[in-house]
Enzyme design. Structure first.
Site, PDB file in Angstrom:
ATOM      1  N   LYS A 133      -5.176 -12.365 -11.228  1.00  0.00           N
ATOM      2  CA  LYS A 133      -6.483 -12.827 -10.768  1.00  0.00           C
ATOM      3  C   LYS A 133      -7.566 -11.802 -11.059  1.00  0.00           C
ATOM      4  CE  LYS A 133      -6.947 -11.017  -6.182  1.00  0.00           C
ATOM      5  NZ  LYS A 133      -7.775 -11.124  -5.030  1.00  0.00           N
ATOM      6  N   LYS A 164       0.841  -1.211   0.000  1.00  0.00           N
ATOM      7  CA  LYS A 164       0.000   0.000   0.000  1.00  0.00           C
ATOM      8  C   LYS A 164       0.875   1.260   0.000  1.00  0.00           C
ATOM      9  CE  LYS A 164      -3.961  -2.135   0.087  1.00  0.00           C
ATOM     10  NZ  LYS A 164      -4.503  -2.770   1.278  1.00  0.00           N
ATOM     11  N   LYS A 223     -11.503  -6.717  -7.961  1.00  0.00           N
ATOM     12  CA  LYS A 223     -12.445  -5.591  -7.969  1.00  0.00           C
ATOM     13  C   LYS A 223     -11.929  -4.406  -8.762  1.00  0.00           C
ATOM     14  CE  LYS A 223     -14.388  -6.442  -3.383  1.00  0.00           C
ATOM     15  NZ  LYS A 223     -13.316  -6.599  -2.392  1.00  0.00           N
TER      16      LYS A 223
HETATM   17  P1  ADP Z   1     -10.473  -8.167  -4.662  1.00  0.00           P
HETATM   18  O1  ADP Z   1      -9.100  -8.644  -5.051  1.00  0.00           O
HETATM   19  O2  ADP Z   1     -11.431  -8.293  -5.775  1.00  0.00           O
HETATM   20  O3  ADP Z   1     -10.446  -6.798  -4.033  1.00  0.00           O
HETATM   21  P2  ADP Z   1     -10.595  -9.165  -2.017  1.00  0.00           P
HETATM   22  O4  ADP Z   1      -9.113  -9.128  -1.896  1.00  0.00           O
HETATM   23  O5  ADP Z   1     -11.399  -8.147  -1.284  1.00  0.00           O
HETATM   24  O6  ADP Z   1     -10.990  -9.151  -3.558  1.00  0.00           O
HETATM   25  O7  ADP Z   1     -11.074 -10.611  -1.603  1.00  0.00           O
HETATM   26  C1  ADP Z   1     -12.310 -10.943  -1.015  1.00  0.00           C
HETATM   27  C2  ADP Z   1     -12.410 -12.449  -1.006  1.00  0.00           C
HETATM   28  O8  ADP Z   1     -12.577 -12.975  -2.333  1.00  0.00           O
HETATM   29  C3  ADP Z   1     -11.161 -13.131  -0.449  1.00  0.00           C
HETATM   30  O9  ADP Z   1     -11.540 -14.221   0.363  1.00  0.00           O
HETATM   31  C4  ADP Z   1     -10.417 -13.609  -1.687  1.00  0.00           C
HETATM   32  O10 ADP Z   1      -9.647 -14.751  -1.449  1.00  0.00           O
HETATM   33  C5  ADP Z   1     -11.553 -13.901  -2.662  1.00  0.00           C
HETATM   34  N1  ADP Z   1     -11.110 -13.648  -4.063  1.00  0.00           N
HETATM   35  C6  ADP Z   1     -10.830 -12.436  -4.602  1.00  0.00           C
HETATM   36  N2  ADP Z   1     -10.493 -12.541  -5.906  1.00  0.00           N
HETATM   37  C7  ADP Z   1     -10.546 -13.876  -6.206  1.00  0.00           C
HETATM   38  C8  ADP Z   1     -10.329 -14.640  -7.398  1.00  0.00           C
HETATM   39  N3  ADP Z   1     -10.006 -14.060  -8.553  1.00  0.00           N
HETATM   40  N4  ADP Z   1     -10.481 -15.981  -7.346  1.00  0.00           N
HETATM   41  C9  ADP Z   1     -10.830 -16.569  -6.184  1.00  0.00           C
HETATM   42  N5  ADP Z   1     -11.063 -15.925  -5.033  1.00  0.00           N
HETATM   43  C10 ADP Z   1     -10.932 -14.583  -5.019  1.00  0.00           C
END
Ligand code: ADP
Ligand code: TRP
Length: 336
Positions: free
Chosen positions: A195, A113, A198
């Site tokens: 991956k 961050k 969001k």
């Molecule tokens: P993002 O990366 O979209 O901001 P977060 O880090 O807030 O998502 O993750 C929220 C939950 O969703 C976590 O438990 C994370 O492991 C799961 N998650 C996020 N992206 C993926 C993905 N592409 N595939 C599988 N699980 C995911």
């Protein structure tokens, strides 16, 4: 026997997507019968990176609505908003006295961050793992369903809990990251870059709020190539990702057909048609997402229902949080 306590949180920093569903929410839904569950929207945490709160209320409401639409039952679990439980903030204060600047500065997510937002290295960002520990310990949770990137935060939560227990007396059980499957489902971005997430490329992310046409368009644009060079070839990760999604939303016979076509293909004799595969996947995906999207929209529009869900969650969470906090104060000789 008393059920074990499970807890997890999602930051309301954007639209929830397919990765969140298969990597997180689907597991929450499976846990709700076997455990005492606390699931919450981490709106305080989102302030560490998203200080503008104009969109926050809508995002929080959407996360609640989407979680219910995905199958979380507010009568079975405590589904609540972090800022509705002030007990968390008090525990955060106590835990901050047990957290050292050096260890906080060494946290991987903090360093990342700092790199991403060098002009806003606020104290909340530094103590993010302390607040997360307070979220977990306030309910004396032992199982925390989260992705791999959160394991260091869980280790820190255990350290803070142990320090508290050692200094003041045994209050907290030690929490651990928890996964249902030995192999975690991970959905890649449709453009093949990392991956699905969001804040990544929106055209390469399938959101639970996407309409059928957007889903079709995005999947038809997903990265493919000229086909495998030899029979039974290993799949490149972006092709594997299409199969992974198919495994999650399509019929077994459909998956088998495309697996067979892939394995029978070689350079000069490409049997598999990625265009057809994507068309089929797009239809199955649209059918999968549609009821979730519609249900979430209904809930979000029904403000009476939404506030009932939010109030009910806050009450359940506060009752349990208060019990822990009373014990914490007593153990610290702070009950006057
Ligand atoms: P993002 O990366 O979209 O901001 P977060 O880090 O807030 O998502 O993750 C929220 C939950 O969703 C976590 O438990 C994370 O492991 C799961 N998650 C996020 N992206 C993926 C993905 N592409 N595939 C599988 N699980 C995911
Ligand atoms: N840090 C988590 C994430 O980025 C969100 C979170 C906040 C959380 N508090 C939590 C997860 C407590 C589990 C338990 O995904």
């Amino acid at each position: 026997m008393e059920k074990e306590v499970v807890l997890s949180g999602i930051r309301p920093t954007g639209f929830l997507h397919l990765g969140n569903y298969f990597g997180a929410m689907r597991n929450y839904v499976r846990m709700q019968d076997d455990y005492t569950c606390y699931f919450f929207v981490a709106n305080w945490h989102s302030l560490t990176t998203h200080p503008d709160t104009r969109q926050l209320q809508e995002s929080v409401h959407r996360v609640i609505a989407e979680n219910v639409a995905c199958g979380l039952d507010p009568d079975k679990v405590a589904l609540y908003i972090q800022s509705d439980v002030p007990e968390i903030a008090e525990l955060y204060l106590y835990l901050n006295m047990l957290a050292y600047k050096g260890e906080l500065e060494k946290t991987v997510t903090f360093k990342e961050k700092v790199r991403l937002q060098p002009d806003n290295v606020n104290a909340g960002l530094l103590t993010y793992p302390v607040l997360q520990a307070a979220d977990i310990l306030i309910h004396r949770a032992v199982k925390v369903p989260v992705g791999k990137d959160q394991e260091q935060h869980l280790e820190m939560a255990r350290n803070f809990a142990e320090r508290f227990n050692y200094r003041y007396g045994d209050v907290f059980p030690l929490p651990y990251a928890f996964n249902y499957h030995s192999e975690l489902v991970r959905i890649m971005s449709l453009d093949g870059n990392g991956k699905m997430s969001k804040s990544e490329n929106q055209m390469a992310t399938l959101y639970l709020a996407d309409d059928d046409d957007s889903i079709r368009k995005k999947i038809m644009k997903a990265k493919t190539d000229a086909g495998p060079a030899m029979p039974n070839a290993e799949k490149p990760d972006y092709i594997q990702n299409l199969f992974t999604m198919m495994h999650l939303v399509s019929a077994q016979s459909t998956i088998q057909k495309f697996e067979d076509d892939f394995n029978a293909s070689s350079a000069g004799n490409v049997v598999i048609r990625y265009g057809d595969m994507k068309k089929q996947l797009a239809e199955d995906m649209a059918n999968f997402i549609k009821p979730i999207r519609e249900k979430a929209a209904d809930i979000q529009a029904d403000t009476t229902r939404l506030s009932r869900i939010i109030r009910q969650g806050a009450e359940k969470a506060r009752a349990n949080a208060d019990a822990t906090l009373q014990l914490v104060r007593k153990t610290m000789n702070m009950n006057y």
